[in-house]
Design an enzyme around this catalytic site. Structure first.
Site, short mmCIF file in Angstrom:
data_model
loop_
_atom_site.label_atom_id
_atom_site.label_comp_id
_atom_site.label_asym_id
_atom_site.label_seq_id
_atom_site.Cartn_x
_atom_site.Cartn_y
_atom_site.Cartn_z
N GLY A 68 -11.77 12.88 -7.04
CA GLY A 68 -10.68 12.87 -7.14
C GLY A 68 -10.19 12.55 -6.26
O GLY A 68 -8.62 12.00 -6.58
N CYS A 69 -9.91 12.86 -5.17
CA CYS A 69 -9.32 12.78 -3.76
C CYS A 69 -9.51 11.02 -3.42
O CYS A 69 -8.42 10.52 -3.23
CB CYS A 69 -9.70 13.65 -2.52
SG CYS A 69 -9.49 15.61 -2.23
N THR A 70 -10.85 10.42 -3.80
CA THR A 70 -10.78 9.22 -3.71
C THR A 70 -9.95 8.36 -4.96
O THR A 70 -9.35 7.67 -4.48
CB THR A 70 -11.96 9.13 -4.09
OG1 THR A 70 -12.80 9.99 -2.87
CG2 THR A 70 -12.80 7.44 -4.01
#
Length: 178
Positions: A68-70
């Protein structure tokens, strides 16, 4: 009827004030953002005044190298030129180390800095360090949240965790009404 000693009453008042102060210190729309934001992936101090005259996308995310952060970082990377054309600068924040941020930036060719908030100063100041739950286990972590800070350093908008679409986040920011 219970009577409290003056010392106990005094201690209760101190505790109440401390708790209320910490709850009211969270950054909200209309608040001025703090001047010192932290240290980036190169160990350089990042100051709010470095962005004077620009709108700042200050986005908080849980962890480098996670899916998700990527996706969110890559959305902001892919929309970076358009964000800059509209007067925005982008800075990410997580509690990961400077070394972790360097690897994340290199792996995904991110054109913006990431603040290594290892002491949790910024996540706590912005009220995004909170209890989370995964598979029934409770733990403290960063809530995915984005603050839009105007040219004068005042918070104009907050994207809450449930509002953020990680793969489309740059588009969400570009579509906002000033």
């Amino acid at each position: 009827m219970h009577t409290f000693s003056p010392v106990l009453r005094y201690l209760c008042n101190i505790l109440k004030q401390g708790i209320l102060k910490s709850l009211t210190d969270m950054i909200e729309i209309g608040d001025k953002a703090p001047e010192v934001l932290g240290r980036n992936e190169r160990g350089e101090e990042v100051l709010l005044s470095q962005f004077k005259g620009k709108k700042l996308v200050l986005y908080f995310y849980p962890k480098d190298m996670t899916s998700g952060c990527t996706a969110e970082a890559c959305s902001l990377r892919d929309g970076y030129a358009d964000l800059r054309k509209q007067g925005y600068e982008v800075v990410g924040v997580s509690v990961d180390s400077e070394a972790s941020h360097q690897k994340f930036i290199e792996k995904h060719d991110l054109p913006f800095s990431l603040i290594a908030d290892t002491d949790h100063q910024l996540v706590e100041a912005f009220g995004v360090w909170a209890e989370k739950s995964m598979y029934g286990r409770k733990y403290m972590g960063t809530l995915r949240t984005t603050f839009i800070i105007n040219e004068e350093g005042v918070v104009e908008q907050v994207f809450q965790p449930k509002q953020i679409k990680t793969k489309e986040h740059a588009g969400q920011i570009l579509a906002r009404k000033d």
